[in-house]
Write a protein that holds these residues in place. Structure first.
Motif, short mmCIF file in Angstrom:
data_model
loop_
_atom_site.label_atom_id
_atom_site.label_comp_id
_atom_site.label_asym_id
_atom_site.label_seq_id
_atom_site.Cartn_x
_atom_site.Cartn_y
_atom_site.Cartn_z
N CYS A 329 0.85 -1.19 0.00
CA CYS A 329 0.00 0.00 0.00
C CYS A 329 0.89 1.24 0.00
O CYS A 329 1.89 1.29 0.72
N CYS A 330 0.52 2.21 -0.81
CA CYS A 330 1.22 3.50 -0.83
C CYS A 330 0.22 4.61 -0.49
O CYS A 330 -0.81 4.74 -1.15
N VAL A 331 0.52 5.36 0.55
CA VAL A 331 -0.28 6.53 0.91
C VAL A 331 0.53 7.77 0.53
O VAL A 331 1.65 7.95 1.02
N VAL A 332 -0.02 8.57 -0.38
CA VAL A 332 0.69 9.78 -0.80
C VAL A 332 0.43 10.89 0.21
O VAL A 332 -0.72 11.15 0.58
N LEU A 333 1.50 11.51 0.69
CA LEU A 333 1.37 12.72 1.49
C LEU A 333 1.60 13.90 0.55
O LEU A 333 2.65 14.00 -0.08
N ALA A 334 0.57 14.74 0.46
CA ALA A 334 0.61 15.86 -0.47
C ALA A 334 0.59 17.18 0.31
O ALA A 334 0.30 17.19 1.51
N SER A 335 0.89 18.26 -0.38
CA SER A 335 0.74 19.59 0.19
C SER A 335 -0.75 19.95 0.12
O SER A 335 -1.35 19.83 -0.95
N ALA A 336 -1.33 20.39 1.26
CA ALA A 336 -2.76 20.70 1.28
C ALA A 336 -3.08 21.69 0.16
O ALA A 336 -2.35 22.66 -0.04
N GLY A 337 -4.14 21.42 -0.57
CA GLY A 337 -4.53 22.28 -1.68
C GLY A 337 -4.25 21.64 -3.03
O GLY A 337 -4.88 21.98 -4.02
N TYR A 338 -3.28 20.69 -3.06
CA TYR A 338 -2.99 19.95 -4.29
C TYR A 338 -4.28 19.29 -4.77
O TYR A 338 -5.00 18.76 -3.94
N ALA A 355 11.69 -2.62 8.49
CA ALA A 355 11.60 -3.68 7.48
C ALA A 355 10.23 -3.66 6.83
O ALA A 355 9.21 -3.54 7.51
N GLY A 356 10.21 -3.75 5.51
CA GLY A 356 8.94 -3.78 4.78
C GLY A 356 8.37 -2.41 4.51
O GLY A 356 7.31 -2.28 3.90
N ASP A 357 9.05 -1.37 4.98
CA ASP A 357 8.57 -0.01 4.75
C ASP A 357 9.55 0.77 3.89
O ASP A 357 10.76 0.56 3.98
N GLU A 358 9.02 1.69 3.10
CA GLU A 358 9.84 2.55 2.25
C GLU A 358 9.19 3.93 2.21
O GLU A 358 7.96 4.04 2.26
N ILE A 359 10.02 4.95 2.09
CA ILE A 359 9.49 6.29 1.84
C ILE A 359 10.10 6.78 0.53
O ILE A 359 11.32 6.89 0.42
N PHE A 360 9.25 6.97 -0.47
CA PHE A 360 9.73 7.46 -1.76
C PHE A 360 9.39 8.94 -1.87
O PHE A 360 8.23 9.33 -1.72
N ILE A 361 10.41 9.73 -2.12
CA ILE A 361 10.22 11.18 -2.13
C ILE A 361 9.89 11.65 -3.55
O ILE A 361 10.60 11.33 -4.50
N GLY A 375 6.69 20.29 -3.79
CA GLY A 375 5.76 19.91 -4.85
C GLY A 375 4.37 19.64 -4.29
O GLY A 375 4.15 19.74 -3.07
N GLY A 376 3.45 19.29 -5.17
CA GLY A 376 2.09 18.94 -4.76
C GLY A 376 2.10 17.59 -4.06
O GLY A 376 1.77 17.46 -2.88
N ARG A 377 2.55 16.57 -4.78
CA ARG A 377 2.74 15.28 -4.13
C ARG A 377 4.14 15.30 -3.53
O ARG A 377 5.13 15.44 -4.26
N VAL A 378 4.23 15.16 -2.23
CA VAL A 378 5.54 15.30 -1.56
C VAL A 378 6.24 13.94 -1.45
O VAL A 378 7.42 13.83 -1.72
N LEU A 379 5.50 12.92 -1.03
CA LEU A 379 6.14 11.61 -0.87
C LEU A 379 5.09 10.51 -0.81
O LEU A 379 3.90 10.76 -0.64
N GLY A 380 5.58 9.29 -0.93
CA GLY A 380 4.73 8.11 -0.76
C GLY A 380 5.23 7.30 0.43
O GLY A 380 6.41 6.98 0.50
#
Ligand code: AMP
Ligand code: GLY
Length: 425
Positions: A329-338, A355-361, A375-380
């Motif tokens: 599962c990937c939850v995108v953290l975005a800048s509010a307003g995007y 383990a089992g976790d990743e943060i993609f910027i 950016g609008g989408r900051v990370l996953g």
């Protein structure tokens, strides 16, 4: 080996991290990359669309292998330019990338080769398009022919809305020349599935299926975005449906491209809708999807660089591509307003992923030691676990330990997938 990845978002970060698993990879340059991936790649400030600069960099730095990730450089011919300069590249040539670059091309290909898709009409003349939509069945879907940052699709509920959409594209040119031709197509219903695939033009290996969440707000409301989160595999995509897609869509598509003299080598992305009349193609992309890639590649159990080299060399059938029997599962953290107006420049605090976790910027810049939103989408925030429910819970737990001002995420990523499994909360 020296690698180069063209692009700079979360998808590229996921590709780079996976490529680094191969011990032969000494360095990866990201053009332009972003400030959040400097631990994994050397970021070089060259724009992904600056083709001559990309080619010159590759030649000067004796790049052994290039991956071109985004749609616009591919559609502009980045793979051709690199190959002509002697750099092996993962990514289709311009004459194959047109499968995403022109919706009219894609629709005509499907019609000619009997690949299931929505019924459609193409218009190059404004008054003919307006006459058509005034009596066309509604809802109807109005699409600009060319690339439009994922925004060139309008679902019109009424004839008035369809006419306004046609006028905005053809008369007001809100998407520039992309809107000088429009496709107006039948509205389809059913669950959507994204299937990315590796193909060398002959052999096609589907990746694990996934489900995107395109709308900005919970419950699939609000404006369309680049994608607010993903889960994989997609529970609607059963083995039986996968077989039907292989026989009626995937193989016919690569054979059609070959027959047209447009052999496709790279990642071919099938945006599918599972309609009551069977799976149909909503769109093709000539590249990895984002954020689909952020859940699909962590489930890949075979070395990515090996697979990409085989695709480039036309010997994919020799590689055994395996997948983990897990969910992501990937939850995108975005800048509010995007995706509309938003502010950037806020410091980001990241936990060390377990383990089992990743943060993609996806959208960040670095000022000294500080990572700032950019950016609008900051990370996953991505988690891989045994079950989908565990993956969803872990991704939200990971996201809850990430902090930046004005962070926004959807709270319901994966809930429709859980419901499909009969596991809704
Ligand atoms: P696209 O950019 O082509 O992926 O379209 C964006 C979204 O519009 C898709 O993910 C679908 O949800 C929706 N869409 C596109 N074409 C159709 C169609 N013919 N019928 C229903 N929905 C569609
Ligand atoms: N997430 C949809 C795309 O990459 O086109």
């Amino acid at each position: 080996m020296k690698l180069m990845v063209v692009g700079g978002g979360g998808r590229e970060h996921a590709i780079i991290k996976k490529l680094r698993e191969n011990p032969a990879v000494e360095v990866i340059y990201a053009l332009p990359g972003n400030g959040g991936m400097t631990n994994d790649a050397v970021c070089v400030p060259i724009k992904a669309t600056d083709l001559p600069a990309i080619r010159d960099f590759a030649v000067e730095h004796k790049i052994d292998f290039a991956v071109v990730a985004p749609d616009d450089p591919l559609v502009l011919g980045c793979a051709d330019l690199l190959e002509e300069a002697g750099v092996p590249v993962f990514g289709p040539k311009k004459n194959a990338a047109i499968i995403e670059g022109s919706k009219v091309f894609a629709k005509e290909l499907m019609r000619k080769y009997g690949i299931p898709t929505a019924e459609y009409h193409v218009f190059t003349d404004l008054s003919a398009a307006v006459d058509y939509v005034r009596t066309a069945p509604m809802p109807a879907v109005v699409k600009a022919d060319g690339l439009a940052l994922g925004k060139g699709v309008i679902i019109a509920q009424t004839c008035e809305e369809a006419e306004a959409a046609v006028r905005s594209m053809m008369e007001d040119k809100v998407f520039g020349e992309s809107g000088s031709r429009v496709v107006i197509e039948e509205f389809l219903t059913g669950p959507e599935v994204s299937v990315l695939s590796f193909t060398d033009g002959e052999t096609l290996v589907p990746m694990v299926s996934s489900m995107d969440h395109k709308r900005a707000l919970d419950g699939d409301k609000g404006p369309n975005t680049g994608g607010m989160g993903t889960v994989a595999p997609n529970p609607y995509y059963t083995d039986e449906i996968a077989r039907v897609c292989m026989d009626t869509i995937f193989l016919p598509t690569i054979r059609a491209m070959k027959a047209e003299g447009r052999e496709f080598r790279g990642c071919l992305y099938f945006g599918l809708m599972l309609t009551p009349k069977g799976p149909k193609v909503i769109e093709y992309n000539c590249r990895f999807g984002d954020p689909e890639t952020q859940v699909v590649l962590p489930l890949l159990d075979t070395d990515l660089f090996t697979v990409m080299q085989a695709v480039q060399a036309g010997r994919l059938k020799e590689v055994d591509v395996r997948w983990k029997d897990e969910s992501a599962c990937c939850v995108v953290l975005a800048s509010a307003g995007y995706p509309q107006k938003y502010q950037t420049g806020y410091p980001i605090t990241l936990p060390a992923p377990g383990a089992g976790d990743e943060i993609f910027i996806a959208g960040a810049r670095r000022e000294g030691e500080t990572l700032l939103t950019g950016g609008g989408r900051v990370l996953g925030a991505v988690s891989v676990r045994k079950t989908l429910r565990q993956a969803i819970d872990a991704a939200y737990d990971l996201a809850s330990h990430i902090y930046f001002e004005n962070a926004y995420c959807r709270r319901d990523i994966g809930q429709r997938a859980l419901a499909a499994l009969g596991e809704e909360r």
